[in-house]
Design an enzyme around this catalytic site. Structure first.
Site, PDB file in Angstrom:
ATOM      1  N   GLN A 108      28.043  29.972  39.823  1.00 37.22           N
ATOM      2  CA  GLN A 108      26.712  30.220  39.277  1.00 37.22           C
ATOM      3  C   GLN A 108      26.436  29.160  38.535  1.00 37.22           C
ATOM      4  OE1 GLN A 108      24.699  32.542  40.365  1.00 37.22           O
ATOM      5  NE2 GLN A 108      25.960  34.025  41.251  1.00 37.22           N
ATOM      6  N   LYS A 139      24.561  28.538  47.235  1.00 35.34           N
ATOM      7  CA  LYS A 139      23.990  28.820  45.819  1.00 35.34           C
ATOM      8  C   LYS A 139      23.342  27.711  45.130  1.00 35.34           C
ATOM      9  CE  LYS A 139      27.383  32.471  44.779  1.00 35.34           C
ATOM     10  NZ  LYS A 139      26.642  33.908  45.464  1.00 35.34           N
ATOM     11  N   ASP A 184      35.372  29.566  37.747  1.00 34.61           N
ATOM     12  CA  ASP A 184      34.666  29.827  38.972  1.00 34.61           C
ATOM     13  C   ASP A 184      33.211  29.318  38.644  1.00 34.61           C
ATOM     14  OD1 ASP A 184      32.822  31.255  40.468  1.00 34.61           O
ATOM     15  OD2 ASP A 184      33.871  33.302  40.284  1.00 34.61           O
ATOM     16  N   HIS A 187      33.765  38.175  38.952  1.00 33.05           N
ATOM     17  CA  HIS A 187      33.309  38.586  40.268  1.00 33.05           C
ATOM     18  C   HIS A 187      34.838  38.875  40.980  1.00 33.05           C
ATOM     19  CE1 HIS A 187      31.813  37.804  44.535  1.00 33.05           C
ATOM     20  NE2 HIS A 187      30.483  37.957  44.006  1.00 33.05           N
ATOM     21  N   CYS A 205      29.380  42.798  42.766  1.00 31.02           N
ATOM     22  CA  CYS A 205      30.646  42.435  43.244  1.00 31.02           C
ATOM     23  C   CYS A 205      31.497  42.250  41.690  1.00 31.02           C
ATOM     24  CB  CYS A 205      30.939  41.053  44.034  1.00 31.02           C
ATOM     25  SG  CYS A 205      30.349  41.391  45.667  1.00 31.02           S
TER      26      CYS A 205
HETATM   27  N1  7TS Z   1      32.000  34.035  41.893  1.00 30.14           N
HETATM   28  C1  7TS Z   1      30.563  34.192  41.432  1.00 30.14           C
HETATM   29  C2  7TS Z   1      30.383  34.000  39.842  1.00 30.14           C
HETATM   30  C3  7TS Z   1      29.618  34.706  42.150  1.00 30.14           C
HETATM   31  O1  7TS Z   1      28.631  34.975  41.624  1.00 30.14           O
HETATM   32  C4  7TS Z   1      29.816  34.653  43.421  1.00 30.14           C
HETATM   33  C5  7TS Z   1      28.588  35.183  44.508  1.00 30.14           C
HETATM   34  C6  7TS Z   1      31.181  34.472  44.082  1.00 30.14           C
HETATM   35  C7  7TS Z   1      31.809  33.761  43.029  1.00 30.14           C
HETATM   36  C8  7TS Z   1      31.346  34.403  45.480  1.00 30.14           C
HETATM   37  O2  7TS Z   1      30.795  33.410  46.154  1.00 30.14           O
HETATM   38  P1  7TS Z   1      30.814  33.237  47.704  1.00 30.14           P
HETATM   39  O3  7TS Z   1      29.750  31.981  48.129  1.00 30.14           O
HETATM   40  O4  7TS Z   1      32.055  32.624  48.084  1.00 30.14           O
HETATM   41  O5  7TS Z   1      30.362  34.456  48.262  1.00 30.14           O
HETATM   42  N2  7TS Z   1      27.799  36.047  43.931  1.00 30.14           N
HETATM   43  C9  7TS Z   1      26.929  36.750  44.373  1.00 30.14           C
HETATM   44  C10 7TS Z   1      25.912  37.565  43.639  1.00 30.14           C
HETATM   45  O6  7TS Z   1      25.590  37.532  42.568  1.00 30.14           O
HETATM   46  N3  7TS Z   1      25.187  38.331  44.796  1.00 30.14           N
HETATM   47  O7  7TS Z   1      25.739  37.954  45.964  1.00 30.14           O
HETATM   48  C11 7TS Z   1      26.722  36.988  45.710  1.00 30.14           C
END
Ligand code: 7TS
Length: 412
Positions: free
Chosen positions: A208, A231, A205, A127, A369
């Site tokens: 998910q 999430k 990371d 990501h 992303c």
């Molecule tokens: N890493 C992964 C694997 C992610 O799916 C996401 C967000 C992030 C990092 C970033 O997370 P945040 O909470 O700091 O924004 N993924 C997604 C998605 O799949 N659609 O919108 C955000």
């Protein structure tokens, strides 16, 4: 820890007020859980309770409300340690989310430990939030980036290349646990073990994975683990960075300000130890409190159960979609996490999502992303259905029916 019995998944839906609505006159099918999950009533109530009864700034006061608020904030830290099997609450740093957790590591550990000629190893599945901070660090330090390649549409890493990529120049190996655009589940314990055997620092990371399967940072054997509260049924604006204590100890602070200091003079400051050293200023207080409620909620269901349910829905969806003509499916054929990415021939992913929305089905279309990965696979975007434990096979049936209607609409 014993696994709770298999829950009544449909009954759990009652805990989510937002799911009980119609969108464009149709029952809402919320399949955008990889972007953010919905919140159960217990989490919403914990926030209301905090603001109605206990709101005060943490760590500063000695009055009753400040004590309560500090107690709840630190209890959330201890709960988070338990959630991922960390050794102690001091290993838990609260951040705004996965993105900020990774930026914190890049700006503190990275700035201190990387120099020109060093290599940061990533995977082609990352990501942007586990990619751009490392590019920025590489630009600042003269370090270089290298990538574990992805084999193709199945989104699997070619780990046969890993030993050759783990050169003496590699200082950090940062990897996604579950890919948000492919649904790949990476063998992170094995990947970390191979890196650690060569003295390489590792970051996982877990955006998910944390709320979808049991996570044990000791068993994974990484040095850093990052995830987001929103999430995993928690509020937005709260995230977690776990760090191995001996690694955190050597890290300089990032943001300066109140709360992170032991003593300040006009020309010199002594800093607190982790985690407070990394939490300058008034933190998000309600966030950890909501996150605490979310973790309690998830563990009452059992993440082993959630994982089984995720995998069942993903396999079922994959099977139904694979039976259609003129569809390209992404991600592993088996063993995938709870999401399915696809493209219909001659239909833009955004058109799929727009038409699905009219039918009450919330999908996501775009590069998710993971733009470099999309380019590698020769596409600009995909449509994605991503699940959580409150989703059902009946909702998958509805989604597949809608996808068929969209194909017909476009003459397929
Ligand atoms: N890493 C992964 C694997 C992610 O799916 C996401 C967000 C992030 C990092 C970033 O997370 P945040 O909470 O700091 O924004 N993924 C997604 C998605 O799949 N659609 O919108 C955000």
């Amino acid at each position: 820890m014993s696994v709770p019995p298999t829950p009544n998944w449909s009954a759990l839906r009652e805990d989510f007020p937002i799911l009980q609505q119609q969108v464009h006159g149709k029952p809402l099918v919320y399949f955008d859980n990889a972007a953010t999950s919905q919140k159960p009533r217990s989490v919403i109530r914990s926030l209301v309770h905090y603001y109605e009864h206990d709101n005060a700034n943490v760590h500063r006061g000695i009055h009753e409300l400040s004590n309560r608020s500090t107690g709840a904030f630190e209890a959330a830290r201890a709960r988070t340690a338990k959630f991922i099997n960390a050794g102690s609450a001091d290993e838990i740093i609260f951040t705004r989310g996965t993105t900020e957790s990774i930026n914190l590591v890049a700006n503190t550990w990275g700035t201190k430990n990387l120099k020109a000629g060093d290599v940061i190893l990533l995977t082609e599945l990352e990501h942007h939030s586990n990619l751009v901070p490392w590019q920025m660090l590489a630009q600042r330090t003269g370090a270089k980036l290298a990538y574990v390649p992805v084999t193709g549409d199945e989104g699997l890493l070619d780990l046969s290349q890993l030993d050759a990529l783990l050169t003496p120049q590699v200082k950090l190996f940062a990897m996604v646990h579950i890919s948000n655009s492919m649904g790949t589940v990476n063998p992170v314990a094995e990947m970390c073990a191979r890196a650690r055997a060569r003295g390489i620092t590792t970051l996982v990371d877990g955006a998910q994975s944390a709320g979808h399967l049991p996570v044990d940072v000791a068993a994974i054997g990484c040095d850093f683990f990052a995830f987001s509260g929103h999430k995993i049924c928690g509020p937005t604006g709260i995230g977690v960075l776990w760090g191995r204590p001996e690694v955190l100890d050597g890290m300089p602070p990032w943001q300066g300000g109140g709360e992170m200091i032991l003593s300040v003079g006009y020309h010199h400051t002594d800093y607190k130890h982790a985690p407070h050293r990394f939490e300058a200023g008034t933190p998000d207080i309600s966030g950890p409190i909501g996150l605490h409620a979310a973790m309690d909620y998830l563990d009452a269901i059992g993440r082993e159960n959630i994982w089984r349910h995720d995998q069942d829905l993903a396999a079922y969806t994959y099977e139904q979609l694979a039976a259609l003509d003129n569809i390209r499916l992404f991600g592993p054929k088996s063993g995938r996490a709870g999401l399915v990415s696809f493209l219909l021939k001659d239909v833009h992913a955004h058109d799929v999502v727009t038409l699905a929305d009219q039918a009450g089905v919330a999908l996501r279309g775009g590069h998710h992303c993971t733009q470099p990965l999309m380019h590698k696979l020769g596409v600009e975007s995909t449509a994605r259905a991503s699940f959580y434990f409150y989703n059902t096979r009946a909702e998958v049936d509805r989604c597949v029916e809608v996808v068929r209607e969209i194909q017909k609409f476009f003459g397929g």
